[in-house]
Design an enzyme around this catalytic site. Structure first.
Site, short mmCIF file in Angstrom:
data_model
loop_
_atom_site.label_atom_id
_atom_site.label_comp_id
_atom_site.label_asym_id
_atom_site.label_seq_id
_atom_site.Cartn_x
_atom_site.Cartn_y
_atom_site.Cartn_z
N SER A 110 -70.64 -47.17 35.19
CA SER A 110 -69.31 -47.22 34.89
C SER A 110 -68.44 -47.87 36.03
O SER A 110 -67.57 -48.81 35.57
CB SER A 110 -68.75 -45.85 34.87
OG SER A 110 -69.26 -45.21 33.80
N SER A 116 -62.53 -39.80 25.16
CA SER A 116 -63.51 -41.00 25.78
C SER A 116 -62.97 -41.89 26.53
O SER A 116 -61.82 -42.49 26.76
CB SER A 116 -63.91 -41.95 24.25
OG SER A 116 -64.13 -43.05 24.76
N ASP A 138 -73.80 -38.12 29.51
CA ASP A 138 -75.19 -39.06 29.61
C ASP A 138 -76.16 -38.36 30.08
O ASP A 138 -77.46 -38.85 30.26
CB ASP A 138 -74.65 -40.31 30.53
CG ASP A 138 -73.78 -41.28 29.82
OD1 ASP A 138 -73.58 -41.29 28.57
OD2 ASP A 138 -72.99 -41.90 30.61
N LYS A 165 -74.35 -42.70 20.64
CA LYS A 165 -74.53 -43.32 21.74
C LYS A 165 -75.61 -44.45 21.68
O LYS A 165 -75.62 -44.92 20.40
CB LYS A 165 -75.15 -42.48 22.79
CG LYS A 165 -74.02 -41.36 23.32
CD LYS A 165 -72.96 -41.90 24.04
CE LYS A 165 -71.73 -40.89 24.51
NZ LYS A 165 -70.69 -41.64 24.96
N ARG A 221 -81.63 -43.93 28.34
CA ARG A 221 -81.87 -42.52 28.80
C ARG A 221 -82.63 -41.75 28.21
O ARG A 221 -83.28 -41.02 28.69
CB ARG A 221 -80.24 -42.18 28.74
CG ARG A 221 -79.17 -42.87 29.31
CD ARG A 221 -78.23 -41.99 30.14
NE ARG A 221 -77.03 -42.86 30.41
CZ ARG A 221 -77.24 -43.59 31.73
NH1 ARG A 221 -77.98 -43.40 32.56
NH2 ARG A 221 -76.24 -44.41 31.96
C1 S3P Z 1 -68.38 -44.65 29.85
C2 S3P Z 1 -67.94 -43.50 29.26
C3 S3P Z 1 -68.93 -42.61 28.52
C4 S3P Z 1 -70.46 -42.81 28.72
C5 S3P Z 1 -70.77 -44.30 28.63
C6 S3P Z 1 -70.06 -44.89 30.00
C7 S3P Z 1 -67.70 -45.37 30.60
O1 S3P Z 1 -68.44 -42.72 27.27
O2 S3P Z 1 -70.90 -41.88 27.71
O3 S3P Z 1 -72.11 -44.37 28.91
O4 S3P Z 1 -68.23 -46.22 31.41
O5 S3P Z 1 -66.53 -45.11 30.44
P1 S3P Z 1 -67.14 -42.19 26.54
O6 S3P Z 1 -66.43 -43.25 26.06
O7 S3P Z 1 -67.72 -41.49 25.15
O8 S3P Z 1 -66.46 -41.22 27.73
#
Ligand code: S3P
Length: 445
Positions: free
Chosen positions: A23, A174, A324, A351, A403
């Protein structure tokens, strides 16, 4: 090509570092495009997903490069680099939801009205994932976004527009949606307010603040950003990704006598839910040598040792802090005496794959007692996991989801018999060296 998965002959012990946080690495590449000064991210994750973000900003005119574990982005000319171009800029986001969703918010107000449009596309998995959670609130700010094939799905065309700040209430907590709206807010007229992003990861807020952008914290995790600010630069160290570390740390919590240390593990509170869950499942979890900037991303050394296994329960509020890591935690649950419950996790169905369905199917194939619920899993252990024979190994299905592949590799460690993955190469999305790292740890044990 399938791959025979290794088994653990005894305890897993040793120390390792894992690649940089995915991220944070996405954000470093993408925000580099907005910076007015030279940017540097040491320990940047070099993987297929983050390469999608790097390639995207390069196509948009950024002078960005990755060499010797360092991502560098030189201050560019901004959207002026695109002036005069008539054809749309085509950007392939690959498998990466973060690239697609953050770019929609970033581009909506950054592209010059009257300049070229950008068309964002993705692979088959990404093209099936929901985008309206980003597109609709952005359209509420007057963004010019059109779905080119199916409503709410990639490919989408983004044109430049004068954005208006509005007040948003997120339907799902999110980080990707929150981040897209913050990036749009940076280029909008007025003050954009976002409620409901509460427990989701805060890497966007941290990196924007490092770049000198002012954000207001509001009650109950709300945020506000006033448009028209110019982000400065950053020089950051990317901490080790907790979502990659989780596979090794889970193995330590599952296999008697094990003890694994991940050095340089991210200590961002919003990403430590899986460690809290390992502790709840009876593992011995310790943190040492916390370091790094308080305002940016802290890191430290995390050790997990096998303890006194007991089942765990995950409820909805905790999901964003371990979203995750649920595939790895589901594997752990098969080794715990009693019923572990994962609920409020319906997001896992959208996902990179339907992770609830795939985890249930794979663990059942291995002989675990798993009940799939609309929003989670119930897993009763301890189960004796069983693979196939040398001639007819048990095939574990990944649906190309990195994953799921890594979680099943951890499950196979304790399974009798032979297990193979149908698509081991998909680990390259977030952790290209995963199988070497796992092999090295097993040799040390
Ligand atoms: C992410 C946020 C998460 C995560 C994803 C990466 C990000 O998703 O599952 O792998 O980098 O902002 P969400 O948008 O559901 O929080």
């Amino acid at each position: 090509m399938t791959r025979l998965l290794p088994t653990a002959a005894g305890p897993v012990t040793g120390a390792l570092s894992v690649p940089g946080d995915k991220s944070v690495s996405h954000r470093a590449a993408l925000f580099g495009l907005l910076a007015t000064g030279p940017c540097r991210a040491t320990g940047w994750l070099d993987a297929a997903d983050t390469r999608s973000s790097l390639a995207a900003v390069q196509r948009l005119g950024a002078d960005a490069s990755y060499e010797g574990k360092v991502l560098r982005v030189a201050p560019g000319t901004g959207p002026a680099a695109l002036v005069g171009r008539r054809d749309p800029v085509a950007i392939d986001c690959g498998n990466s939801g973060t690239t697609a969703r953050l770019l929609m918010g970033l581009l909506a107000g950054w592209l010059p009205p009257g300049g070229p449009d950008v068309v964002l596309s993705g692979d088959a998995s990404l093209s099936g994932r929901p985008m309206n959670r980003v597109i609709e609130p952005l359209r509420g700010m007057d963004a010019d976004i059109t779905c080119l094939q199916e409503d709410g799905r990639l490919p989408v065309r983004v044109g430049g527009a004068d954005l208006q700040a509005v007040e948003h209430e997120l339907p799902v907590p999110s980080a990707q949606v929150k981040s897209a709206l913050l990036l749009a807010g940076l280029h909008a007229r007025g003050r954009t307010v976002i409620h409901g992003g509460g427990a989701s990861r805060d890497h966007t807020e941290r990196l924007l603040r490092v770049m000198g952008v002012r954000l207001e914290d509001l009650p109950r995790g709300g945020l506000a950003i006033t448009g028209g600010q110019q982000p400065g630069h950053f020089d950051i160290v990317v901490p080790g990704d907790p979502s990659s570390a989780a596979f090794f740390l889970t193995a330590a919590a599952m296999i008697p006598g094990s003890r694994v240390t991940v050095t340089g593990h991210a200590l961002n509170e919003g990403r430590l839910g899986a460690l809290r869950m390992l502790r709840r499942a009876g593992a011995d979890v310790t943190l040492a040598r916390a370091r790094g900037p308080r305002e940016g991303e802290m890191l430290g050394d995390v050790t997990v040792a096998y303890g006194r296994p007991r089942p765990f329960t995950i409820i909805g509020d905790e999901i964003p802090t371990l979203v995750d890591e649920i595939p790895a935690l589901a594997v752990l649950a098969t080794a715990l005496p009693g019923t572990s419950v994962i609920s409020g996790a319906q997001e896992l169905r959208v996902k990179e794959s339907d992770r609830l369905a795939l985890m249930a199917a794979n663990l059942q194939r291995l002989g675990a007692k798993v009940t799939e619920k609309p929003d989670g899993l119930e897993i009763t252990g301890p189960a004796r996991l069983r693979g196939g024979t040398e001639d007819a190994p048990l095939v574990l299905e990944t649906a190309g989801d990195h994953r799921i592949a890594m979680a099943m590799a951890i499950a196979a460690l304790t399974a009798g018999g032979h297990c193979v993955l149908d698509d081991p190469g998909c680990v390259a999305v977030s952790y290209p060296d995963f199988f070497n790292a796992l092999g090295a740890l097993l040799r040390r044990g």
